[in-house]
Enzyme design. Structure first.
Site, short mmCIF file in Angstrom:
data_model
loop_
_atom_site.label_atom_id
_atom_site.label_comp_id
_atom_site.label_asym_id
_atom_site.label_seq_id
_atom_site.Cartn_x
_atom_site.Cartn_y
_atom_site.Cartn_z
N HIS A 72 30.25 -79.93 12.58
CA HIS A 72 31.18 -79.58 11.51
C HIS A 72 32.61 -79.87 11.95
O HIS A 72 33.05 -79.39 12.99
CB HIS A 72 31.05 -78.09 11.14
CG HIS A 72 29.91 -77.83 10.20
ND1 HIS A 72 29.89 -76.77 9.33
CD2 HIS A 72 28.76 -78.51 10.00
CE1 HIS A 72 28.77 -76.81 8.62
NE2 HIS A 72 28.06 -77.85 9.01
N TYR A 201 35.09 -69.67 3.89
CA TYR A 201 35.57 -68.31 4.12
C TYR A 201 36.39 -67.90 2.90
O TYR A 201 37.46 -68.46 2.67
CB TYR A 201 36.45 -68.24 5.37
CG TYR A 201 35.68 -68.39 6.67
CD1 TYR A 201 35.23 -69.63 7.12
CD2 TYR A 201 35.39 -67.27 7.45
CE1 TYR A 201 34.51 -69.75 8.30
CE2 TYR A 201 34.67 -67.38 8.63
CZ TYR A 201 34.24 -68.62 9.05
OH TYR A 201 33.53 -68.73 10.23
N PRO A 293 32.01 -60.55 13.51
CA PRO A 293 31.53 -61.94 13.47
C PRO A 293 32.44 -62.93 12.73
O PRO A 293 32.16 -64.12 12.71
CB PRO A 293 30.17 -61.82 12.76
CG PRO A 293 30.21 -60.52 12.04
CD PRO A 293 31.14 -59.63 12.77
N LYS A 297 32.58 -65.77 17.31
CA LYS A 297 32.86 -65.86 18.75
C LYS A 297 31.84 -65.18 19.66
O LYS A 297 31.83 -65.42 20.88
CB LYS A 297 34.24 -65.22 19.04
CG LYS A 297 35.40 -66.01 18.52
CD LYS A 297 35.68 -67.21 19.40
CE LYS A 297 36.66 -68.17 18.82
NZ LYS A 297 36.11 -69.43 18.36
N TYR A 385 39.40 -71.42 16.52
CA TYR A 385 38.04 -71.51 15.96
C TYR A 385 37.16 -72.45 16.79
O TYR A 385 35.99 -72.15 17.05
CB TYR A 385 38.11 -71.99 14.50
CG TYR A 385 36.83 -71.72 13.74
CD1 TYR A 385 36.69 -70.60 12.94
CD2 TYR A 385 35.74 -72.60 13.83
CE1 TYR A 385 35.52 -70.33 12.26
CE2 TYR A 385 34.56 -72.34 13.15
CZ TYR A 385 34.46 -71.22 12.36
OH TYR A 385 33.29 -70.95 11.69
C1 LIG Z 1 22.98 -58.31 13.70
C2 LIG Z 1 23.93 -59.25 14.41
C3 LIG Z 1 24.45 -60.37 13.75
C4 LIG Z 1 25.34 -61.25 14.42
N1 LIG Z 1 25.87 -62.32 13.76
C5 LIG Z 1 26.73 -63.16 14.42
C6 LIG Z 1 27.31 -64.28 13.79
O1 LIG Z 1 27.07 -64.55 12.62
N2 LIG Z 1 28.16 -65.08 14.54
C7 LIG Z 1 28.44 -64.81 15.87
O2 LIG Z 1 29.17 -65.56 16.55
N3 LIG Z 1 27.92 -63.76 16.47
C8 LIG Z 1 27.07 -62.94 15.79
N4 LIG Z 1 26.54 -61.89 16.41
C9 LIG Z 1 26.87 -61.74 17.80
C10 LIG Z 1 26.00 -62.61 18.71
O3 LIG Z 1 24.72 -62.73 18.16
C11 LIG Z 1 25.99 -61.95 20.06
O4 LIG Z 1 27.31 -61.97 20.55
C12 LIG Z 1 25.04 -62.63 21.06
O5 LIG Z 1 23.71 -62.36 20.71
C13 LIG Z 1 25.33 -62.11 22.46
O6 LIG Z 1 24.34 -62.54 23.33
P1 LIG Z 1 23.87 -61.62 24.54
O7 LIG Z 1 22.87 -62.43 25.27
O8 LIG Z 1 25.06 -61.11 25.24
O9 LIG Z 1 23.20 -60.34 23.88
P2 LIG Z 1 21.90 -60.20 22.97
O10 LIG Z 1 21.69 -61.41 22.15
O11 LIG Z 1 22.03 -58.88 22.28
O12 LIG Z 1 20.71 -60.13 24.02
C14 LIG Z 1 20.46 -59.00 24.80
C15 LIG Z 1 18.99 -58.98 25.16
O13 LIG Z 1 18.74 -57.89 26.05
C16 LIG Z 1 17.53 -57.26 25.68
N5 LIG Z 1 17.55 -55.89 26.22
C17 LIG Z 1 18.29 -54.84 25.77
N6 LIG Z 1 18.05 -53.75 26.53
C18 LIG Z 1 17.16 -54.14 27.47
C19 LIG Z 1 16.52 -53.46 28.55
N7 LIG Z 1 16.77 -52.16 28.80
N8 LIG Z 1 15.65 -54.13 29.34
C20 LIG Z 1 15.39 -55.45 29.10
N9 LIG Z 1 15.96 -56.13 28.09
C21 LIG Z 1 16.84 -55.50 27.28
C22 LIG Z 1 17.52 -57.35 24.17
O14 LIG Z 1 16.22 -57.22 23.62
C23 LIG Z 1 18.09 -58.75 23.95
O15 LIG Z 1 17.08 -59.74 23.92
C24 LIG Z 1 25.67 -60.99 15.76
C25 LIG Z 1 25.14 -59.88 16.42
C26 LIG Z 1 24.29 -59.00 15.76
C27 LIG Z 1 23.75 -57.77 16.50
#
Ligand SMILES: Cc1cc2nc3c(=O)[nH]c(=O)nc-3n(C[C@H](O)[C@H](O)[C@H](O)COP(=O)(O)OP(=O)(O)OC[C@H]3O[C@@H](n4cnc5c(N)ncnc54)[C@H](O)[C@@H]3O)c2cc1C
Length: 391
Positions: A72, A201, A293, A297, A385
């Site tokens: 994009h 947006y 969101p 980021k 962005y």
């Molecule tokens: C509902 C939702 C919608 C979103 N939409 C957007 C969006 O549109 N655009 C955007 O940029 N960002 C969005 N985000 C944010 C983005 O998805 C997150 O920033 C991203 O997933 C971060 O990645 P992470 O690996 O840090 O955490 P996560 O993706 O949360 O991964 C953490 C992992 O740890 C695991 N875990 C947790 N506790 C334990 C434990 N005790 N033992 C073992 N495993 C465990 C979980 O099951 C999960 O798989 C959204 C977040 C959410 C919650």
């Protein structure tokens, strides 16, 4: 069980960290509480910054993204029934973003890890992180009905906002900076080609709306809704009607409707825990910080953190110097706060607060007018962005 880096969580942060460490010849074990299907289906982010795309390619995880992802070159801002396109490459010297769902990034990284990386245990819930202020930290976890222990040199807390790592830190060790918002996003997935080929947006008196997509055949759309709203409170018909109102333009643009296949509400929060390290425990991604969101980021910040961490661990392995590990938190936080600022700016620019005054409404419109009439202001948005430097 013993390894060099014990990684808690197989979201984007944990999976990419395992991949980067594997390529640097550093052993790791990933513990993931959920099963594989759950992790691969969890609908979340979809916009990858240029830097994230480059990192995934360099990690050998970019082949399907390059085939199926959608490059994009801009976004559309919509307000007052008018449309304005922000041209990313033109404003940033050639930068763009890639629309490729987080589910797909996770699928690609899981496949690579299972094919040739270190152990990745699904259904393995970490229940405690111990002795992180000693040279021999341990993760206690439950797997297949048994309690087990993973001994390691370092622990990477990649377990998201609700994980076990951050609460492990002793009281008083860190500081939390937080803001919640009195609204959330009602998001739908719909089996219909996107009504526009770039993200839209929309700022509207009735509230914010976002048009996005997952593939050329699947639309992702969001509506600002009051805090505490349940997805079931909105029928599909009500959602489409509200989206049409908020996206309406003076030039007769129309929204394509299609079957809604998924519906959920995301709360909005800004959150930073400082520092992102305690002893041999390193927090990465949502475990350390959350952004609303609106700036797309969250996933990109998670990628930035683990790039910095993998580089620091490799440096320590090669030179014996902990210099980069010691700088981990400060290095990440510089970028985190830029993303926090941008996400806050985009949120307050486009959402209607329930108690917004007429004065604040006018200010919002003035900020939007400024962006579309000043190349400097528009460039500021485009640079943020498409992404801040990774380190
Ligand atoms: C509902 C939702 C919608 C979103 N939409 C957007 C969006 O549109 N655009 C955007 O940029 N960002 C969005 N985000 C944010 C983005 O998805 C997150 O920033 C991203 O997933 C971060 O990645 P992470 O690996 O840090 O955490 P996560 O993706 O949360 O991964 C953490 C992992 O740890 C695991 N875990 C947790 N506790 C334990 C434990 N005790 N033992 C073992 N495993 C465990 C979980 O099951 C999960 O798989 C959204 C977040 C959410 C919650």
């Amino acid at each position: 069980m013993r390894t060099t880096v014990g990684i808690i969580g197989a979201g984007p942060a944990g999976l990419l960290l395992a991949r980067l460490l594997h390529r640097a010849g550093i052993e790791s074990v990933v513990l993931e509480a959920r099963d594989r299907a759950y992790v691969e289906q969890r609908q979340r982010a979809g916009v990858l910054e240029q830097g994230t795309v480059d990192v995934l390619r360099a990690a050998g995880a970019g082949a399907r993204m390059d085939r199926e992802g959608l490059r994009h070159d801009g976004i559309e801002l919509r307000f007052d029934r008018r449309r304005h396109r922000v041209d990313f490459p033109g404003l940033t010297g050639g930068r763009s973003v890639m629309v490729y769902a987080q589910t797909e990034v996770c699928k690609d990284l899981i496949a690579l890890q299972l094919a040739g990386g270190g152990p990745l245990l699904f259904g393995a819930e970490a229940v405690a992180v111990e002795d992180v202020d000693t040279p021999s930290p341990r993760i206690r976890f439950r797997h297949q009905g048994r309690e087990d222990v993973l001994e390691c040199d370092y622990v990477a807390g990649c377990d998201g906002f609700w994980g076990v790592s951050r609460p492990t830190l002793p009281a008083g060790v860190g500081q939390v900076f937080e803001r919640t918002y009195p609204f959330g996003w009602l998001g739908i997935l719909a089996d219909v080609p996107p009504s526009h080929d770039e993200l839209v947006y929309a700022r509207h008196e009735r509230g914010f709306a976002l048009l996005s997509m997952r593939t050329p055949a699947v639309s992702r759309l969001y509506l600002q809704v009051p805090e505490g709203t349940k997805a079931e409170e909105w029928s599909d018909e009500e959602i489409w009607r509200e989206l049409e109102l908020r996206f309406e333009t003076a030039d007769g643009w129309t929204l394509r409707r299609g079957p809604v296949t998924q519906k959920s509400v995301t709360p909005m929060r800004s959150y930073v825990h400082e520092p992102m390290r305690y002893g041999r425990l390193f927090l990465a991604g949502d475990a350390a910080h959350i952004v609303p969101p609106t700036g797309a980021k969250g996933l990109n910040l998670a990628v930035g953190d683990v790039v910095v961490l993998a580089r620091a661990l490799a440096h320590e392995k090669e030179t014996g110097s902990a210099e980069l590990l010691d700088a981990y938190s400060a290095t990440c936080l510089r970028r985190v706060w830029q993303a926090e600022r941008f996400s806050y700016d985009m949120t307050t620019l486009l959402h209607r607060a329930p108690d917004a005054t007429a004065f604040e409404d006018r200010l919002q419109l003035a900020r939007l007018e400024r962006i579309i009439s000043s190349r400097a202001a528009e460039t500021d948005l485009a640079e943020a962005y498409t992404g801040f430097p990774l380190a």
